[in-house]
Design an enzyme around this catalytic site. Structure first.
Site, short mmCIF file in Angstrom:
data_model
loop_
_atom_site.label_atom_id
_atom_site.label_comp_id
_atom_site.label_asym_id
_atom_site.label_seq_id
_atom_site.Cartn_x
_atom_site.Cartn_y
_atom_site.Cartn_z
CG ASP A 14 -143.30 101.60 43.91
OD1 ASP A 14 -144.06 102.60 44.23
OD2 ASP A 14 -143.39 100.35 44.41
CG HIS A 31 -147.24 111.23 41.70
ND1 HIS A 31 -146.84 110.13 41.82
CD2 HIS A 31 -148.49 111.26 42.29
CE1 HIS A 31 -147.63 109.47 42.60
NE2 HIS A 31 -148.67 110.01 42.89
CG LEU A 126 -136.40 104.91 23.33
CD1 LEU A 126 -135.59 103.72 23.41
CD2 LEU A 126 -136.43 106.00 24.48
C1 FPP Z 1 -145.57 105.10 42.01
O1 FPP Z 1 -145.43 105.88 43.22
C2 FPP Z 1 -145.59 105.70 40.94
C3 FPP Z 1 -147.03 105.89 40.12
C4 FPP Z 1 -148.36 105.95 40.44
C5 FPP Z 1 -147.13 105.76 38.55
C6 FPP Z 1 -145.76 106.81 38.06
C7 FPP Z 1 -146.06 107.82 37.95
C8 FPP Z 1 -145.12 108.95 37.70
C9 FPP Z 1 -143.60 108.60 37.44
C10 FPP Z 1 -145.58 110.31 37.57
C11 FPP Z 1 -145.98 110.91 36.03
C12 FPP Z 1 -145.87 110.06 34.93
C13 FPP Z 1 -146.20 110.64 33.66
C14 FPP Z 1 -145.82 109.77 32.74
C15 FPP Z 1 -145.99 112.07 33.47
P1 FPP Z 1 -146.29 105.57 44.42
O2 FPP Z 1 -147.25 106.65 44.51
O3 FPP Z 1 -146.84 104.44 44.49
O4 FPP Z 1 -145.21 105.91 45.64
P2 FPP Z 1 -145.32 105.10 46.99
O5 FPP Z 1 -145.12 103.59 46.78
O6 FPP Z 1 -144.06 105.61 47.62
O7 FPP Z 1 -146.48 105.46 47.63
#
Ligand code: FPP
Length: 229
Positions: A14, A31, A126
Protein backbone atom coordinates in the site's frame (compact mmCIF):
# COMPACT_ATOMS: atom_id res chain seq x y z
CA UNK A 1 14.07 -17.53 17.94
CA UNK A 2 10.39 -17.94 17.08
CA UNK A 3 9.06 -21.42 17.74
CA UNK A 4 7.78 -21.61 14.16
CA UNK A 5 9.88 -20.66 11.12
CA UNK A 6 8.63 -18.06 8.66
CA UNK A 7 7.40 -20.19 5.78
CA UNK A 8 4.57 -18.12 4.35
CA UNK A 9 4.80 -14.35 4.14
CA UNK A 10 1.91 -12.21 2.88
CA UNK A 11 2.12 -8.55 1.97
CA UNK A 12 -0.48 -5.84 1.41
CA UNK A 13 1.44 -3.40 -0.79
CA UNK A 14 0.00 0.00 0.00
CA UNK A 15 1.10 3.58 -0.57
CA UNK A 16 2.01 3.77 -4.27
CA UNK A 17 -0.32 6.73 -4.84
CA UNK A 18 0.95 8.70 -1.84
CA UNK A 19 4.56 8.00 -2.82
CA UNK A 20 3.92 9.54 -6.24
CA UNK A 21 1.94 12.47 -4.83
CA UNK A 22 4.75 13.36 -2.41
CA UNK A 23 7.00 13.74 -5.46
CA UNK A 24 4.51 15.65 -7.58
CA UNK A 25 4.19 12.64 -9.91
CA UNK A 26 1.18 10.87 -11.38
CA UNK A 27 -0.15 7.92 -9.33
CA UNK A 28 0.88 5.56 -12.13
CA UNK A 29 4.55 6.38 -11.45
CA UNK A 30 4.01 5.06 -7.92
CA UNK A 31 2.66 1.80 -9.32
CA UNK A 32 5.66 1.50 -11.66
CA UNK A 33 8.07 1.93 -8.77
CA UNK A 34 5.91 -0.47 -6.72
CA UNK A 35 6.38 -3.13 -9.40
CA UNK A 36 10.17 -2.81 -8.98
CA UNK A 37 9.77 -3.26 -5.22
CA UNK A 38 7.72 -6.43 -5.64
CA UNK A 39 10.47 -7.86 -7.85
CA UNK A 40 13.19 -7.04 -5.29
CA UNK A 41 11.21 -8.38 -2.34
CA UNK A 42 10.33 -11.57 -4.23
CA UNK A 43 13.99 -12.15 -5.06
CA UNK A 44 14.91 -11.62 -1.40
CA UNK A 45 12.26 -14.18 -0.38
CA UNK A 46 13.61 -16.71 -2.90
CA UNK A 47 17.07 -16.42 -1.34
CA UNK A 48 15.75 -16.64 2.23
CA UNK A 49 16.19 -20.11 3.71
CA UNK A 50 12.85 -20.63 5.44
CA UNK A 51 10.39 -18.73 3.23
CA UNK A 52 8.52 -21.09 0.89
CA UNK A 53 5.64 -18.86 -0.23
CA UNK A 54 5.18 -15.10 -0.62
CA UNK A 55 1.67 -13.86 -1.39
CA UNK A 56 1.12 -10.29 -2.58
CA UNK A 57 -2.16 -8.37 -2.83
CA UNK A 58 -1.81 -6.88 -6.31
CA UNK A 59 -5.44 -6.15 -7.25
CA UNK A 60 -8.50 -6.49 -5.04
CA UNK A 61 -12.12 -6.99 -6.09
CA UNK A 62 -12.65 -3.42 -4.81
CA UNK A 63 -9.87 -1.93 -6.97
CA UNK A 64 -12.25 -1.82 -9.99
CA UNK A 65 -13.74 1.28 -8.31
CA UNK A 66 -10.62 3.28 -9.24
CA UNK A 67 -10.62 5.59 -12.27
CA UNK A 68 -10.79 3.61 -15.52
CA UNK A 69 -7.41 4.90 -16.69
CA UNK A 70 -5.69 3.79 -13.50
CA UNK A 71 -7.27 0.34 -13.71
CA UNK A 72 -6.15 0.03 -17.34
CA UNK A 73 -2.66 1.11 -16.38
CA UNK A 74 -2.48 -1.50 -13.60
CA UNK A 75 -3.59 -4.23 -16.03
CA UNK A 76 -0.93 -3.25 -18.57
CA UNK A 77 1.71 -3.01 -15.87
CA UNK A 78 0.87 -6.48 -14.64
CA UNK A 79 1.12 -7.92 -18.14
CA UNK A 80 4.45 -6.17 -18.69
CA UNK A 81 5.69 -7.32 -15.29
CA UNK A 82 4.97 -10.98 -16.01
CA UNK A 83 6.67 -10.73 -19.40
CA UNK A 84 9.75 -8.88 -18.16
CA UNK A 85 10.17 -10.86 -14.97
CA UNK A 86 10.04 -14.30 -16.55
CA UNK A 87 13.85 -14.28 -16.51
CA UNK A 88 13.81 -13.42 -12.78
CA UNK A 89 11.41 -16.29 -12.10
CA UNK A 90 13.67 -18.71 -13.94
CA UNK A 91 16.98 -17.36 -12.60
CA UNK A 92 15.86 -17.62 -8.96
CA UNK A 93 13.68 -20.71 -9.44
CA UNK A 94 10.47 -18.94 -8.46
CA UNK A 95 7.11 -20.53 -9.22
CA UNK A 96 4.39 -18.02 -10.08
CA UNK A 97 0.74 -18.63 -9.28
CA UNK A 98 -2.33 -16.41 -9.33
CA UNK A 99 -5.32 -16.47 -7.00
CA UNK A 100 -8.55 -14.59 -7.58
CA UNK A 101 -11.01 -14.39 -10.43
CA UNK A 102 -8.89 -13.70 -13.50
CA UNK A 103 -11.82 -14.30 -15.91
CA UNK A 104 -12.58 -10.59 -15.66
CA UNK A 105 -9.20 -9.70 -17.23
CA UNK A 106 -8.43 -9.27 -20.92
CA UNK A 107 -7.78 -12.43 -22.91
CA UNK A 108 -4.13 -11.50 -23.44
CA UNK A 109 -3.54 -10.91 -19.71
CA UNK A 110 -5.26 -14.20 -18.85
CA UNK A 111 -3.04 -15.94 -21.40
CA UNK A 112 0.08 -14.34 -19.96
CA UNK A 113 -0.91 -15.40 -16.41
CA UNK A 114 -1.56 -19.00 -17.47
CA UNK A 115 1.63 -19.18 -19.54
CA UNK A 116 3.74 -17.83 -16.68
CA UNK A 117 2.19 -20.36 -14.30
CA UNK A 118 2.94 -23.13 -16.78
CA UNK A 119 6.51 -22.04 -17.56
CA UNK A 120 7.47 -21.73 -13.89
CA UNK A 121 5.61 -24.73 -12.47
CA UNK A 122 8.75 -26.77 -11.78
CA UNK A 123 10.61 -23.96 -9.99
CA UNK A 124 11.23 -24.74 -6.35
CA UNK A 125 12.98 -21.97 -4.36
CA UNK A 126 9.82 -19.95 -3.75
CA UNK A 127 6.17 -19.83 -4.68
CA UNK A 128 5.14 -16.27 -5.52
CA UNK A 129 1.36 -15.89 -5.37
CA UNK A 130 -0.20 -12.75 -6.78
CA UNK A 131 -3.74 -12.08 -5.59
CA UNK A 132 -5.50 -10.68 -8.66
CA UNK A 133 -9.12 -9.58 -8.64
CA UNK A 134 -9.08 -11.26 -5.28
CA UNK A 135 -11.36 -10.96 -2.26
CA UNK A 136 -11.16 -13.11 0.87
CA UNK A 137 -14.92 -13.46 1.31
CA UNK A 138 -15.42 -14.37 -2.36
CA UNK A 139 -12.71 -17.03 -2.03
CA UNK A 140 -14.41 -18.64 0.99
CA UNK A 141 -17.85 -18.51 -0.68
CA UNK A 142 -16.63 -20.11 -3.91
CA UNK A 143 -14.78 -22.80 -1.95
CA UNK A 144 -17.90 -23.67 0.05
CA UNK A 145 -20.02 -23.72 -3.13
CA UNK A 146 -17.48 -26.01 -4.78
CA UNK A 147 -17.75 -28.42 -1.84
CA UNK A 148 -21.59 -28.31 -1.93
CA UNK A 149 -21.61 -29.03 -5.66
CA UNK A 150 -19.46 -32.11 -4.95
CA UNK A 151 -22.23 -33.34 -2.65
CA UNK A 152 -20.78 -32.30 0.74
CA UNK A 153 -23.45 -31.57 3.30
CA UNK A 154 -21.24 -31.08 6.36
CA UNK A 155 -18.12 -29.02 5.74
CA UNK A 156 -15.03 -29.26 7.93
CA UNK A 157 -12.12 -26.88 8.43
CA UNK A 158 -9.88 -29.29 6.57
CA UNK A 159 -12.32 -29.43 3.63
CA UNK A 160 -12.03 -25.67 3.18
CA UNK A 161 -8.25 -25.49 3.72
CA UNK A 162 -7.63 -28.15 1.10
CA UNK A 163 -10.20 -26.92 -1.44
CA UNK A 164 -9.18 -23.27 -1.72
CA UNK A 165 -8.34 -22.13 -5.25
CA UNK A 166 -4.64 -22.70 -4.69
CA UNK A 167 -4.35 -24.86 -1.59
CA UNK A 168 -1.59 -23.28 0.44
CA UNK A 169 -0.36 -23.09 3.97
CA UNK A 170 -1.57 -20.65 6.60
CA UNK A 171 0.15 -17.27 6.67
CA UNK A 172 2.87 -16.90 9.30
CA UNK A 173 3.41 -13.17 8.91
CA UNK A 174 1.35 -10.44 7.25
CA UNK A 175 2.95 -7.10 6.49
CA UNK A 176 1.00 -4.03 5.40
CA UNK A 177 2.90 -0.97 4.32
CA UNK A 178 1.99 2.74 4.36
CA UNK A 179 0.77 2.99 7.95
CA UNK A 180 -2.77 1.71 7.31
CA UNK A 181 -3.80 -0.94 9.85
CA UNK A 182 -6.49 -3.13 8.29
CA UNK A 183 -6.66 -6.30 6.23
CA UNK A 184 -9.04 -5.15 3.48
CA UNK A 185 -10.63 -8.52 2.66
CA UNK A 186 -7.25 -10.22 2.09
CA UNK A 187 -6.78 -13.96 2.83
CA UNK A 188 -9.43 -14.02 5.57
CA UNK A 189 -9.26 -17.78 6.06
CA UNK A 190 -5.48 -18.10 5.98
CA UNK A 191 -4.77 -15.20 8.37
CA UNK A 192 -6.49 -16.77 11.38
CA UNK A 193 -3.28 -17.29 13.40
CA UNK A 194 -0.89 -14.93 11.62
CA UNK A 195 1.41 -12.40 13.17
CA UNK A 196 0.81 -8.85 11.86
CA UNK A 197 3.31 -6.12 11.17
CA UNK A 198 2.28 -2.62 10.06
CA UNK A 199 5.07 -0.58 8.52
CA UNK A 200 4.82 3.19 7.99
CA UNK A 201 6.92 2.93 4.83
CA UNK A 202 5.17 3.55 1.49
CA UNK A 203 5.40 0.44 -0.69
CA UNK A 204 7.75 1.91 -3.36
CA UNK A 205 10.25 2.70 -0.57
CA UNK A 206 9.96 -0.71 1.11
CA UNK A 207 13.30 -2.54 1.00
CA UNK A 208 15.02 -5.83 1.72
CA UNK A 209 16.75 -4.13 4.65
CA UNK A 210 13.42 -3.29 6.26
CA UNK A 211 12.05 -6.76 5.50
CA UNK A 212 15.10 -8.27 7.17
CA UNK A 213 14.42 -6.23 10.33
CA UNK A 214 10.74 -7.22 10.32
CA UNK A 215 11.67 -10.90 10.01
CA UNK A 216 14.06 -10.54 12.98
CA UNK A 217 11.17 -9.00 14.95
CA UNK A 218 8.89 -11.91 13.89
CA UNK A 219 11.51 -14.42 15.03
CA UNK A 220 11.38 -13.00 18.57
CA UNK A 221 7.62 -13.46 18.87
CA UNK A 222 6.01 -16.33 20.75
CA UNK A 223 3.06 -17.79 18.90
CA UNK A 224 0.49 -19.42 21.14
CA UNK A 225 -2.27 -20.42 18.71
CA UNK A 226 -4.77 -19.95 21.51
CA UNK A 227 -2.82 -22.13 23.96
CA UNK A 228 -0.47 -21.25 26.83
CA UNK A 229 3.32 -20.98 26.66
C1 FPP B 1 -1.69 0.33 -3.35
O1 FPP B 1 -1.29 1.63 -3.60
C2 FPP B 1 -1.32 -0.58 -4.39
C3 FPP B 1 -2.11 -1.28 -5.25
C4 FPP B 1 -3.27 -0.79 -6.00
C5 FPP B 1 -1.81 -2.68 -5.48
C6 FPP B 1 -0.36 -3.00 -5.71
C7 FPP B 1 0.12 -2.71 -7.07
C8 FPP B 1 1.43 -2.64 -7.39
C9 FPP B 1 2.53 -2.89 -6.43
C10 FPP B 1 1.78 -2.27 -8.76
C11 FPP B 1 2.03 -3.33 -9.72
C12 FPP B 1 1.94 -4.73 -9.30
C13 FPP B 1 2.38 -5.71 -10.09
C14 FPP B 1 2.29 -7.11 -9.63
C15 FPP B 1 2.96 -5.43 -11.38
P1 FPP B 1 -2.39 2.75 -3.62
O2 FPP B 1 -2.59 3.16 -5.02
O3 FPP B 1 -3.60 2.27 -2.88
O4 FPP B 1 -1.67 3.88 -2.77
P2 FPP B 1 -2.36 5.03 -1.93
O5 FPP B 1 -3.10 4.35 -0.80
O6 FPP B 1 -1.19 5.82 -1.44
O7 FPP B 1 -3.24 5.78 -2.87
Amino acid sequence: MSDTPLKHLAIIMDGNGRWAKERGLKRTKGHEKGAETIRDITTYCAEHTSIETATFYAFSTENWKRPKLEVEFLMKLLEKYLKNELSTYQKHSIRFQAIGNIDAFSKSLQKRIKETEELTKNNSNLKQILALNYGGRAEIISTVNKLISKGKTVITEEDISTSLQTPYSDIDLLIRTSGEERISNFLLWQLSYSEFYFSPTLWPDFSNIELDKIIKNFEKRTRRYGGLK
